[in-house]
Design a protein around this motif. Sequence first.
Motif, PDB file in Angstrom:
ATOM      1  N   ASP A 268       9.240  37.403   6.453  1.00 37.36           N
ATOM      2  CA  ASP A 268       9.264  38.060   5.576  1.00 37.36           C
ATOM      3  C   ASP A 268       8.037  37.558   4.535  1.00 37.36           C
ATOM      4  OD1 ASP A 268      10.788  40.053   6.702  1.00 37.36           O
ATOM      5  OD2 ASP A 268      12.969  39.109   5.594  1.00 37.36           O
ATOM      6  N   TYR A 269       8.453  36.238   4.590  1.00 38.99           N
ATOM      7  CA  TYR A 269       7.393  35.699   3.153  1.00 38.99           C
ATOM      8  C   TYR A 269       5.695  35.137   3.948  1.00 38.99           C
ATOM      9  CZ  TYR A 269       4.814  31.546   1.677  1.00 38.99           C
ATOM     10  OH  TYR A 269       3.790  30.229   1.412  1.00 38.99           O
ATOM     11  N   LEU A 270       6.542  35.066   5.363  1.00 39.77           N
ATOM     12  CA  LEU A 270       4.482  34.783   5.452  1.00 39.77           C
ATOM     13  C   LEU A 270       3.505  36.310   5.439  1.00 39.77           C
ATOM     14  CD1 LEU A 270       3.291  33.276   7.969  1.00 39.77           C
ATOM     15  CD2 LEU A 270       3.655  34.372   9.851  1.00 39.77           C
ATOM     16  N   ASN A 271       4.469  37.394   6.291  1.00 37.85           N
ATOM     17  CA  ASN A 271       3.384  38.466   6.139  1.00 37.85           C
ATOM     18  C   ASN A 271       3.460  38.836   4.647  1.00 37.85           C
ATOM     19  OD1 ASN A 271       3.413  40.770   8.508  1.00 37.85           O
ATOM     20  ND2 ASN A 271       5.584  39.952   9.067  1.00 37.85           N
ATOM     21  N   SER A 272       4.387  38.973   3.686  1.00 40.62           N
ATOM     22  CA  SER A 272       3.437  39.251   2.645  1.00 40.62           C
ATOM     23  C   SER A 272       2.120  38.585   2.365  1.00 40.62           C
ATOM     24  CB  SER A 272       4.978  39.252   2.271  1.00 40.62           C
ATOM     25  OG  SER A 272       4.591  39.124  -0.128  1.00 40.62           O
ATOM     26  N   LYS A 273       2.585  37.508   2.155  1.00 38.52           N
ATOM     27  CA  LYS A 273       1.682  36.503   2.001  1.00 38.52           C
ATOM     28  C   LYS A 273      -0.025  36.891   2.456  1.00 38.52           C
ATOM     29  CE  LYS A 273       0.539  32.375   4.337  1.00 38.52           C
ATOM     30  NZ  LYS A 273       0.885  31.020   4.813  1.00 38.52           N
ATOM     31  N   TYR A 274       0.561  36.975   3.789  1.00 38.36           N
ATOM     32  CA  TYR A 274      -1.093  37.504   4.780  1.00 38.36           C
ATOM     33  C   TYR A 274      -1.551  39.173   4.127  1.00 38.36           C
ATOM     34  CZ  TYR A 274      -1.750  33.334   7.908  1.00 38.36           C
ATOM     35  OH  TYR A 274      -1.483  32.393   8.324  1.00 38.36           O
ATOM     36  N   ARG A 275      -0.095  39.970   3.869  1.00 39.64           N
ATOM     37  CA  ARG A 275      -1.054  40.985   3.669  1.00 39.64           C
ATOM     38  C   ARG A 275      -1.196  41.128   1.844  1.00 39.64           C
ATOM     39  NH1 ARG A 275       4.281  42.898   3.418  1.00 39.64           N
ATOM     40  NH2 ARG A 275       3.963  43.184   5.324  1.00 39.64           N
ATOM     41  N   ARG A 276      -1.383  40.026   1.433  1.00 42.70           N
ATOM     42  CA  ARG A 276      -2.169  39.905   0.501  1.00 42.70           C
ATOM     43  C   ARG A 276      -3.412  39.602   0.449  1.00 42.70           C
ATOM     44  NH1 ARG A 276      -2.731  35.682  -2.516  1.00 42.70           N
ATOM     45  NH2 ARG A 276      -0.690  34.173  -1.694  1.00 42.70           N
ATOM     46  N   LYS A 277      -3.364  38.509   1.610  1.00 39.09           N
ATOM     47  CA  LYS A 277      -4.779  38.211   1.821  1.00 39.09           C
ATOM     48  C   LYS A 277      -5.470  38.944   2.289  1.00 39.09           C
ATOM     49  CE  LYS A 277      -3.177  32.889   1.939  1.00 39.09           C
ATOM     50  NZ  LYS A 277      -4.003  32.550   1.091  1.00 39.09           N
ATOM     51  N   ARG A 278      -4.961  40.017   2.696  1.00 39.32           N
ATOM     52  CA  ARG A 278      -5.173  41.444   3.771  1.00 39.32           C
ATOM     53  C   ARG A 278      -5.955  41.563   2.646  1.00 39.32           C
ATOM     54  NH1 ARG A 278      -1.744  45.273   5.512  1.00 39.32           N
ATOM     55  NH2 ARG A 278      -2.016  45.516   4.032  1.00 39.32           N
ATOM     56  N   ASP A 279      -5.822  42.293   1.900  1.00 37.13           N
ATOM     57  CA  ASP A 279      -6.084  42.841   0.844  1.00 37.13           C
ATOM     58  C   ASP A 279      -6.964  42.803   0.086  1.00 37.13           C
ATOM     59  OD1 ASP A 279      -4.009  45.246   1.644  1.00 37.13           O
ATOM     60  OD2 ASP A 279      -2.926  44.976   0.246  1.00 37.13           O
ATOM     61  N   LEU A 280      -6.879  41.171  -0.474  1.00 37.30           N
ATOM     62  CA  LEU A 280      -7.966  40.276  -0.969  1.00 37.30           C
ATOM     63  C   LEU A 280      -9.089  40.740  -0.216  1.00 37.30           C
ATOM     64  CD1 LEU A 280      -8.514  38.822  -3.276  1.00 37.30           C
ATOM     65  CD2 LEU A 280      -7.703  36.700  -2.645  1.00 37.30           C
ATOM     66  N   LEU A 281      -9.644  40.019   0.841  1.00 34.94           N
ATOM     67  CA  LEU A 281     -10.648  40.135   1.741  1.00 34.94           C
ATOM     68  C   LEU A 281     -10.997  41.253   2.359  1.00 34.94           C
ATOM     69  CD1 LEU A 281     -12.711  38.396   3.621  1.00 34.94           C
ATOM     70  CD2 LEU A 281     -10.851  38.258   4.885  1.00 34.94           C
ATOM     71  N   GLY A 282     -10.043  41.934   2.255  1.00 25.31           N
ATOM     72  CA  GLY A 282     -10.716  43.540   2.663  1.00 25.31           C
ATOM     73  C   GLY A 282     -11.299  43.908   1.025  1.00 25.31           C
ATOM     74  N   LYS A 283     -10.776  44.085  -0.131  1.00 23.33           N
ATOM     75  CA  LYS A 283     -11.268  44.633  -0.860  1.00 23.33           C
ATOM     76  C   LYS A 283     -13.110  44.088  -1.153  1.00 23.33           C
ATOM     77  CE  LYS A 283     -10.600  45.203  -6.247  1.00 23.33           C
ATOM     78  NZ  LYS A 283     -12.031  44.185  -5.836  1.00 23.33           N
ATOM     79  N   ALA A 284     -12.704  42.787  -0.654  1.00 27.46           N
ATOM     80  CA  ALA A 284     -14.265  42.088  -0.790  1.00 27.46           C
ATOM     81  C   ALA A 284     -15.094  43.022   0.634  1.00 27.46           C
ATOM     82  CB  ALA A 284     -13.888  40.510  -1.014  1.00 27.46           C
ATOM     83  N   LEU A 285     -15.138  43.031   1.571  1.00 30.87           N
ATOM     84  CA  LEU A 285     -15.538  43.523   2.550  1.00 30.87           C
ATOM     85  C   LEU A 285     -15.977  44.933   2.024  1.00 30.87           C
ATOM     86  CD1 LEU A 285     -13.586  42.069   5.647  1.00 30.87           C
ATOM     87  CD2 LEU A 285     -15.579  41.077   5.314  1.00 30.87           C
ATOM     88  N   THR A 286     -14.964  45.759   1.725  1.00 32.09           N
ATOM     89  CA  THR A 286     -15.549  46.690   1.625  1.00 32.09           C
ATOM     90  C   THR A 286     -16.523  47.040  -0.019  1.00 32.09           C
ATOM     91  OG1 THR A 286     -13.425  48.073   1.857  1.00 32.09           O
ATOM     92  CG2 THR A 286     -14.495  49.385   0.511  1.00 32.09           C
ATOM     93  N   GLU A 287     -15.912  45.978  -0.973  1.00 27.71           N
ATOM     94  CA  GLU A 287     -17.680  46.591  -1.525  1.00 27.71           C
ATOM     95  C   GLU A 287     -18.850  45.538  -1.329  1.00 27.71           C
ATOM     96  OE1 GLU A 287     -15.526  44.191  -4.884  1.00 27.71           O
ATOM     97  OE2 GLU A 287     -14.018  45.540  -5.245  1.00 27.71           O
ATOM     98  N   ALA A 288     -18.695  44.875  -0.682  1.00 32.32           N
ATOM     99  CA  ALA A 288     -20.066  44.124   0.137  1.00 32.32           C
ATOM    100  C   ALA A 288     -20.558  45.843   0.898  1.00 32.32           C
ATOM    101  CB  ALA A 288     -19.603  43.208   1.055  1.00 32.32           C
TER     102      ALA A 288
END
Length: 409
Positions: A268-288
Amino acid sequence: SPHQYTRTAGHPNLVKQLARRYSKHLGRTIDAFNEVSVTVGASQALYLCLQTLVKPGDEVILFEPFFDLYVNQIKLAGGTPVFVPLTFVPYNSNDDESVTGGTWILEPEKLQKAVSSKTRAIILNSPHNPTGKVFELSEMKWIADCVQKAGPQCVVISDEVYKYIVHSPPVNNESDVDGLTSSCPGHVHFASLPGMWDRTITVSSAGKTFSATGWQVGWCIGPSKLISPIHQLLPYVQFCASTVIQEALARTLPRADEPYEGYESYYDYLNSKYRRKRDLLGKALTEAGFAIPDYDATPGGGFFIFARITPELKKALPKERLTEPNNVNPAAPGGKARLDWALCQWMAEERGVLCIPSSPFFSTERALEGASDEFIRVAFCKTDETIERAAEALMTLRRDVEAEDEEED
């Protein structure tokens, strides 16, 4: 002693743990010593599967795009890869004005057309590298039907190294096969489908799950008739995987089910960690300026975003990068860098952001047709600091585009 050779087919403590876990995953009792084989990573597991299954003239089906390692491993075994393209369905399929993210789907007709009496194996990778696709239960049932129709020689090699990283599970309940997927929410073990245990070798590893790719411990799970040939070949490839690491993993697996860092389990910790990292990178990609999947609408797993290059973003790439002699690159399909390759190379050289062009994940023919032009693969299995630095660099692409638009005005 853990500092000596262990059993070639797998350290006893580890195969017992794996058998215990997969008995739960698959809803059947797994024989630790006859239905489990430990390998040096999942790559060696795949190699051994293909070497023991495939003979010259046999065909192996790959869903395209595909993890690039598969193709040459099939050829090393004397087989012929047969490509079944996944179909990209953009969210704005009725609107040609904008470029959006979308969903990759399997069309059953394409698979049915590819399957024949020559089909020795189908490689299924879910969650999928590079797209992040989580195959739906209905798609897996189509694959199972085709396995049956192909004949008794056809088996599935199910590559499930990302099974614990389903960061965006299917929103409906179709992924629940008789309750067998509760140990890996959102993931379906193909071997758990009716009639598929005897036709499936399940491949996985510890590296992705425990963020320890250097451990290099993988495994194969399947009926003894498919695992026994791997046991026989193993001593001639590598006597055994590291005894120390196998023992460490055997001790780690039961602990991973316990509460961890405030979560019900390490998974559960692993998925939560990657979900947060996904959203962090996804926001950057979208803004780019990239178009990415909407993970509220599209299930996703693994730790890659298959980002789509928009026309606006293409403006940031110097035009000469796509013309001779600047686009000549012997590593690119056909010896010339197309849009995906040129953009990734330019971003690495000029912005310090390393992404992977999508063309290596496609057959050469399809890449030259342009099927891979619009996509790049970006990984978020990085520290937050690295992702934030990448976000800053990616934003310079947006500023370049805006500057060019102002000059045109």
